[in-house]
Structure formats: C-alpha cells, structure tokens
Design an enzyme around this catalytic site. Structure first.
Site, PDB file in Angstrom:
ATOM      1  N   ASP A 177     -59.091  26.455 105.713  1.00 45.63           N
ATOM      2  CA  ASP A 177     -59.176  26.575 107.172  1.00 45.63           C
ATOM      3  C   ASP A 177     -57.891  27.210 107.703  1.00 45.63           C
ATOM      4  O   ASP A 177     -56.806  26.643 107.565  1.00 45.63           O
ATOM      5  CB  ASP A 177     -59.382  25.177 107.780  1.00 45.63           C
ATOM      6  CG  ASP A 177     -59.792  25.216 109.242  1.00 45.63           C
ATOM      7  OD1 ASP A 177     -59.674  26.287 109.862  1.00 45.63           O
ATOM      8  OD2 ASP A 177     -60.228  24.166 109.748  1.00 45.63           O
ATOM      9  N   ARG A 195     -61.880  21.516 100.369  1.00 50.48           N
ATOM     10  CA  ARG A 195     -61.030  22.323 101.240  1.00 50.48           C
ATOM     11  C   ARG A 195     -59.586  22.102 100.829  1.00 50.48           C
ATOM     12  O   ARG A 195     -59.165  20.941 100.670  1.00 50.48           O
ATOM     13  CB  ARG A 195     -61.254  21.884 102.697  1.00 50.48           C
ATOM     14  CG  ARG A 195     -60.500  22.706 103.710  1.00 50.48           C
ATOM     15  CD  ARG A 195     -60.708  22.168 105.125  1.00 50.48           C
ATOM     16  NE  ARG A 195     -59.569  21.392 105.566  1.00 50.48           N
ATOM     17  CZ  ARG A 195     -59.202  21.234 106.848  1.00 50.48           C
ATOM     18  NH1 ARG A 195     -59.931  21.778 107.807  1.00 50.48           N
ATOM     19  NH2 ARG A 195     -58.160  20.519 107.168  1.00 50.48           N
ATOM     20  N   GLU A 210     -62.041  29.944 106.953  1.00 47.60           N
ATOM     21  CA  GLU A 210     -62.596  29.434 108.203  1.00 47.60           C
ATOM     22  C   GLU A 210     -61.681  29.768 109.375  1.00 47.60           C
ATOM     23  O   GLU A 210     -60.455  29.675 109.241  1.00 47.60           O
ATOM     24  CB  GLU A 210     -62.722  27.916 108.035  1.00 47.60           C
ATOM     25  CG  GLU A 210     -63.073  27.155 109.294  1.00 47.60           C
ATOM     26  CD  GLU A 210     -63.046  25.651 109.040  1.00 47.60           C
ATOM     27  OE1 GLU A 210     -63.131  25.217 107.869  1.00 47.60           O
ATOM     28  OE2 GLU A 210     -62.936  24.904 110.027  1.00 47.60           O
ATOM     29  N   TRP A 218     -53.431  26.608 118.114  1.00 47.17           N
ATOM     30  CA  TRP A 218     -53.288  25.512 117.151  1.00 47.17           C
ATOM     31  C   TRP A 218     -54.458  25.491 116.223  1.00 47.17           C
ATOM     32  O   TRP A 218     -55.571  25.747 116.584  1.00 47.17           O
ATOM     33  CB  TRP A 218     -53.184  24.158 117.864  1.00 47.17           C
ATOM     34  CG  TRP A 218     -53.131  23.076 116.821  1.00 47.17           C
ATOM     35  CD1 TRP A 218     -52.084  22.762 115.987  1.00 47.17           C
ATOM     36  CD2 TRP A 218     -54.205  22.194 116.456  1.00 47.17           C
ATOM     37  NE1 TRP A 218     -52.436  21.754 115.134  1.00 47.17           N
ATOM     38  CE2 TRP A 218     -53.733  21.381 115.394  1.00 47.17           C
ATOM     39  CE3 TRP A 218     -55.504  22.010 116.910  1.00 47.17           C
ATOM     40  CZ2 TRP A 218     -54.524  20.408 114.779  1.00 47.17           C
ATOM     41  CZ3 TRP A 218     -56.293  21.043 116.306  1.00 47.17           C
ATOM     42  CH2 TRP A 218     -55.797  20.242 115.247  1.00 47.17           C
ATOM     43  N   TYR A 242     -50.891  22.989 109.927  1.00 54.22           N
ATOM     44  CA  TYR A 242     -52.231  22.451 110.183  1.00 54.22           C
ATOM     45  C   TYR A 242     -52.860  21.926 108.884  1.00 54.22           C
ATOM     46  O   TYR A 242     -52.755  22.558 107.832  1.00 54.22           O
ATOM     47  CB  TYR A 242     -53.171  23.522 110.777  1.00 54.22           C
ATOM     48  CG  TYR A 242     -54.594  23.043 110.697  1.00 54.22           C
ATOM     49  CD1 TYR A 242     -55.072  22.119 111.618  1.00 54.22           C
ATOM     50  CD2 TYR A 242     -55.423  23.403 109.634  1.00 54.22           C
ATOM     51  CE1 TYR A 242     -56.339  21.599 111.491  1.00 54.22           C
ATOM     52  CE2 TYR A 242     -56.697  22.890 109.500  1.00 54.22           C
ATOM     53  CZ  TYR A 242     -57.151  21.980 110.439  1.00 54.22           C
ATOM     54  OH  TYR A 242     -58.393  21.439 110.295  1.00 54.22           O
ATOM     55  N   GLU A 285     -69.299  19.941 106.025  1.00 52.71           N
ATOM     56  CA  GLU A 285     -67.989  19.286 105.931  1.00 52.71           C
ATOM     57  C   GLU A 285     -68.160  17.772 105.965  1.00 52.71           C
ATOM     58  O   GLU A 285     -68.981  17.244 106.716  1.00 52.71           O
ATOM     59  CB  GLU A 285     -67.108  19.737 107.105  1.00 52.71           C
ATOM     60  CG  GLU A 285     -65.682  19.227 107.039  1.00 52.71           C
ATOM     61  CD  GLU A 285     -64.814  19.755 108.186  1.00 52.71           C
ATOM     62  OE1 GLU A 285     -65.381  20.158 109.226  1.00 52.71           O
ATOM     63  OE2 GLU A 285     -63.577  19.774 108.028  1.00 52.71           O
ATOM     64  N   HIS A 327     -57.552  27.949 110.911  1.00 57.20           N
ATOM     65  CA  HIS A 327     -57.422  27.289 112.227  1.00 57.20           C
ATOM     66  C   HIS A 327     -56.908  28.242 113.303  1.00 57.20           C
ATOM     67  O   HIS A 327     -55.954  27.934 114.034  1.00 57.20           O
ATOM     68  CB  HIS A 327     -56.557  26.027 112.117  1.00 57.20           C
ATOM     69  CG  HIS A 327     -57.134  24.852 112.857  1.00 57.20           C
ATOM     70  ND1 HIS A 327     -56.702  24.463 114.099  1.00 57.20           N
ATOM     71  CD2 HIS A 327     -58.128  24.005 112.536  1.00 57.20           C
ATOM     72  CE1 HIS A 327     -57.402  23.411 114.503  1.00 57.20           C
ATOM     73  NE2 HIS A 327     -58.277  23.107 113.582  1.00 57.20           N
ATOM     74  N   ARG A 334     -70.329  27.420 111.899  1.00 52.65           N
ATOM     75  CA  ARG A 334     -69.810  26.058 111.847  1.00 52.65           C
ATOM     76  C   ARG A 334     -70.111  25.211 113.079  1.00 52.65           C
ATOM     77  O   ARG A 334     -69.559  24.124 113.247  1.00 52.65           O
ATOM     78  CB  ARG A 334     -68.294  26.103 111.587  1.00 52.65           C
ATOM     79  CG  ARG A 334     -68.055  26.445 110.135  1.00 52.65           C
ATOM     80  CD  ARG A 334     -66.640  26.324 109.699  1.00 52.65           C
ATOM     81  NE  ARG A 334     -65.912  25.158 110.123  1.00 52.65           N
ATOM     82  CZ  ARG A 334     -66.084  23.930 109.620  1.00 52.65           C
ATOM     83  NH1 ARG A 334     -66.985  23.717 108.687  1.00 52.65           N
ATOM     84  NH2 ARG A 334     -65.346  22.927 110.060  1.00 52.65           N
ATOM     85  N   GLU A 387     -66.684  26.118 114.898  1.00 54.98           N
ATOM     86  CA  GLU A 387     -66.628  24.692 115.249  1.00 54.98           C
ATOM     87  C   GLU A 387     -66.271  24.467 116.713  1.00 54.98           C
ATOM     88  O   GLU A 387     -66.613  23.434 117.267  1.00 54.98           O
ATOM     89  CB  GLU A 387     -65.658  23.934 114.335  1.00 54.98           C
ATOM     90  CG  GLU A 387     -64.199  24.273 114.550  1.00 54.98           C
ATOM     91  CD  GLU A 387     -63.268  23.590 113.548  1.00 54.98           C
ATOM     92  OE1 GLU A 387     -63.647  23.481 112.372  1.00 54.98           O
ATOM     93  OE2 GLU A 387     -62.184  23.158 113.957  1.00 54.98           O
TER      94      GLU A 387
HETATM   95  O1  EZ4 Z   1     -59.086  20.492 113.889  1.00 58.34           O
HETATM   96  O2  EZ4 Z   1     -61.901  18.325 114.264  1.00 58.34           O
HETATM   97  O3  EZ4 Z   1     -62.461  22.023 110.008  1.00 58.34           O
HETATM   98  N1  EZ4 Z   1     -62.023  21.102 110.594  1.00 58.34           N
HETATM   99  C1  EZ4 Z   1     -61.150  21.173 111.606  1.00 58.34           C
HETATM  100  C2  EZ4 Z   1     -60.759  19.893 112.267  1.00 58.34           C
HETATM  101  C3  EZ4 Z   1     -60.419  20.085 113.746  1.00 58.34           C
HETATM  102  C4  EZ4 Z   1     -60.602  18.786 114.475  1.00 58.34           C
HETATM  103  C5  EZ4 Z   1     -60.347  18.947 115.968  1.00 58.34           C
HETATM  104  O4  EZ4 Z   1     -60.739  17.810 116.646  1.00 58.34           O
HETATM  105  O5  EZ4 Z   1     -60.725  22.255 111.942  1.00 58.34           O
HETATM  106  O6  EZ4 Z   1     -59.683  19.294 111.579  1.00 58.34           O
HETATM  107 CO    CO Z   2     -61.859  23.814 111.123  1.00 60.77          CO
END
Ligand code: EZ4
Ligand code: CO
Length: 405
Positions: free
Chosen positions: A213, A149, A239, A405, A161, A342, A215, A286, A265
């Site tokens: 990611d 990643r 992602e 976030w 992030y 992951e 996020h 995920r 996730e």
């Molecule tokens: O932000 O697990 O793909 N992984 C992620 C992680 C999440 C954290 C949050 O607790 O997006 O870094």
């Molecule tokens: Co993630």
C-alpha cells in the site's frame, strides 16, 4: 400485511477502536445491523443517521431494500461523498441482514449463491526494519495466509505509513484527540521499496502473493517508476499509488508498468470509479460495502467492473467493523469477478460486542451459514465502551509541507 420498521437506532462505541453501528428492528421482531464507521469522522455519520435517516425509516417496509436505497440517495438531493454513502450503506446492510433472517438464508444465497468455495484474504505484515518484517511474513505463512501485505519503515522517515510503533504489531493509525504528525520523503521510499520486495522474495520465494500500500503518496510518474522497479518481484498489486480522487492519473501509471494496480478504498460510488473501470486503468477496485452505499450499490459497481475485466479487492481494515467484514464476505463469495479481500481482523475487546459466523482456514475466509449476515451485536456490552475521539495522522514532507497521508 408486510412488516414495518419499528425502530432504527445508532450505537457509537469504542471496544478497542471506534465503531458506529445501526440497529434496525421490524414489527416481526427481526433485528438487522449495519456498519456506519467512518474512521476519524465517526460522529458525522452518526448524526446523519440519527438526525436525518432514522426518522424516515420508521413505518417503511424492510423488504424493499432497493426502494429504500433510492429514497435515501435521491431523496437527499445532495449526492455521494463518504458521510452520505456510509450512512446509506448502514441502512442497506441492515436491511439485507433482515431479509436473510426472514428467509432463513445467509445473505450470499440471496445474492445468487456461492461462486467459489472460499474468499482469498490477505493479512498485514509490517516491520520497523526488514528483519522484523520477514518475521511477520513468516508468522502469517504459519497461520495459513497465502497473501500478505508488506510494509516496512523507510529509513529516516518517521512514522512511515503501515508500520506499528508497538510491540503488539497490530497497526492502528487512528490515535489521540489531534492527528499525529508523521513525515514523508519520496526519494528514500522509491529507493527502499524494491529492496523490501527483494528481501521478502529471497527469503520466501514466489509461492506467496505480496501486496503493498503506497497510501496516496506519489505523483503519477513516481508511481510509474515504482511499478517498474517492483516488476521483477511480481507484486499482486500496488495500492493507492497516487491520490485516489484523480482517476486520470492512472493513465500515466498504466502506460509505463505491468505491475497490477489497485485503488478505491476512499471512493464512495460507481461514478467515482467510472473512468478507472471503463478505461481499464486498474486491475482491482477497493471500494467497500460500508463506505460505498452498501451491498446494493457495491454489487452494481462490481457488475460494471466485471464488464471491463476488473476484479474486486475490497478494503477490510480494522476500522471496518465485523458487520462490514461479514457483509464483504457474503458479496465476495457471490460475485463472479472476486479478486482478493483485505483482512486485518478485530482484536478484543471487540469480541465482547460483536460475534460472527465467519471463519478462516488455509488462507481463505467463509461467511458461514447463519441466516442474514451472521453477526451478533450486544448493545449492553457496547455501552461499556464509550466513544473516544481519535484522528487519523497527517504527513508532512521534510520542509514541513502537508502531504497526502
Ligand atoms: O489507512 O483504514 O489498506 N488499508 C488502509 C487502511 C486505512 C485505514 C483508514 O481508516 O489503507 O490502513
Ligand atoms: Co489502503
């Protein structure tokens, strides 16, 4: 006479970061463990288990995993959600651990046996700038990773992030007794992301899988643009391109790009991904063992995904304990539609509290052959690391508006 559950207790500890662990004991002297960690909201799950679930487990037959799952899920009346599904998951995983130990078999054998020799994992490479990211990718390739990643700090975006602020280069977003304030700026990010992929492909070629990611930061049309702009660099996936709870946003992204999509996730049940799967809106799902109701529920979700050609790509950040990682590897090894897993790993002193039978070689992991999950949990060691309140960050746009976030 079948065995009975004689004790169920919750251990909250912080060996490097916070973990909530459920320990179940049976009248035959078998001990099973489950992960109940919900990063930044740990004590809510600890209370759910201690105050409402553990008392109900006493006297139950530990062999009846599915019945216990239904009892806790339907019996609560209030369904789904991260706190409930993490608590139910911890019980479920602990009972699979018990069943494996009673049978003398690793859990993956109880799930139908291995469908592959090893579980492809991806590691995390990040950089405060592109040259630092390239060094980190190189370090992963030297360790044998076949999938990485990549995250780099966007110029001008403080606290991007996925980028560690520390020279130790291990990304851990949760810190402090209040959420850290970070910033976000979409325009710079959308211009920068293709340059990052270009730099990594120029240096390392196309022989490594690259993941990224987002996020939850983009709108659907912005995510569509990102996907199109990355197509020449062939990402393994992007992602969480948009906030995950809006399943139908993926219709827009899907209509515009062939870049593979992953999400889930933060989702907790098969119903949270039903539209994503049945409309084939994503390529990888995920959801994780510890946040999605345990092995029993996640394998149903994977079975539905299989029907629609969607593969697994389970969350495996460091806030999922070694218990959760072991459970994930057993399920990953067994299911037909595994995609990737992951793997952030766990750093000491976590190793003083958790031991594991899983291993890494040449980019693949294996859960090992120990009966049950193959994870040891030392409660006396855990007591040396008391809970520390830590929150995940928030992100604000340049004008101060709170963003995802
Ligand atoms: O932000 O697990 O793909 N992984 C992620 C992680 C999440 C954290 C949050 O607790 O997006 O870094
Ligand atoms: Co993630």
């Amino acid at each position: 006479m079948s065995a009975r559950i004689t004790d169920a207790r919750v251990v909250v500890s912080s060996p490097g970061r916070n973990y909530v662990t459920l320990v179940v004991e049976t009248s035959d002297g078998v001990v099973g463990v489950g992960d109940a960690t919900l990063n930044g909201r740990e004590l809510a799950v600890a209370s759910y288990l201690r105050d409402h679930v553990c008392p109900l487990l006493l006297g139950r037959d530990p062999a009846r995993i599915e019945d216990t799952w239904q009892y806790l899920y339907k019996g609560a009346y209030w369904r789904r959600g991260p706190v409930t599904m993490t608590a139910v998951a911890a019980v479920d995983v602990a009972l699979w651990d018990v069943k494996g130990k009673v049978a003398g078999l690793p859990v993956y054998q109880l799930l139908g046996g291995a469908s592959r020799d090893g579980v492809l994992v991806y590691g995390h490479a990040d950089g405060r700038d592109v040259p630092e990211l390239l060094d980190r990718v190189e370090a992963h390739l030297e360790q044998g990773y076949r999938a990485v990643r990549i995250q780099a700090a966007v110029p001008g975006v403080v606290g991007t992030y996925g980028v560690s602020k520390h020279d130790g280069r291990i990304y851990e977003p949760a810190s402090g007794a209040r959420p850290e304030e970070t910033t976000w700026e979409t325009t710079s990010y959308l211009d920068f992301a293709p340059r990052v992929f270009e730099a990594v492909r120029d240096r390392f070629g196309f022989g490594v899988h690259l993941l990224h990611d987002v996020h939850h930061r983009l709108t659907p049309i912005e995510a569509a643009r990102l996907g199109k702009s990355l197509e020449p660099y062939r990402p393994f996936w992007i992602e969480d391109a948009t906030p995950a709870e809006d399943q139908t946003a993926f219709r827009t992204i899907r209509a515009h790009t062939t870049t593979p999509l992953a999400v889930g996730e933060v989702l907790n049940s098969v119903w949270d991904v039903q539209t994503l799967l049945t409309e084939r809106l994503v390529d990888y799902v995920r959801t994780s063992v510890s946040h999605t109701g345990g092995i029993s529920h996640l394998r149903k979700l994977y079975a539905l995904a299989e029907l629609y050609g969607v593969r697994s790509g389970a969350h495996g950040a460091g806030d999922l304990s070694p218990v959760a990682h072991a459970a994930a590897l057993h399920l990953d090894l067994a299911i037909p539609n595994f995609g990737i897993q992951e793997h952030m790993g766990h750093r000491d002193p976590a190793g003083e509290v958790f031991t594991s039978s899983y291993s890494f070689a040449d980019g693949y992991m294996h859960p090992g052959e120990a009966p049950g999950l193959g994870v040891g949990f030392d409660e006396r060691a855990a007591a040396r690391f008391p809970y520390e309140p830590r929150y995940l960050p928030v992100a604000r746009r340049l004008d101060g508006t709170l963003h995802d976030w």
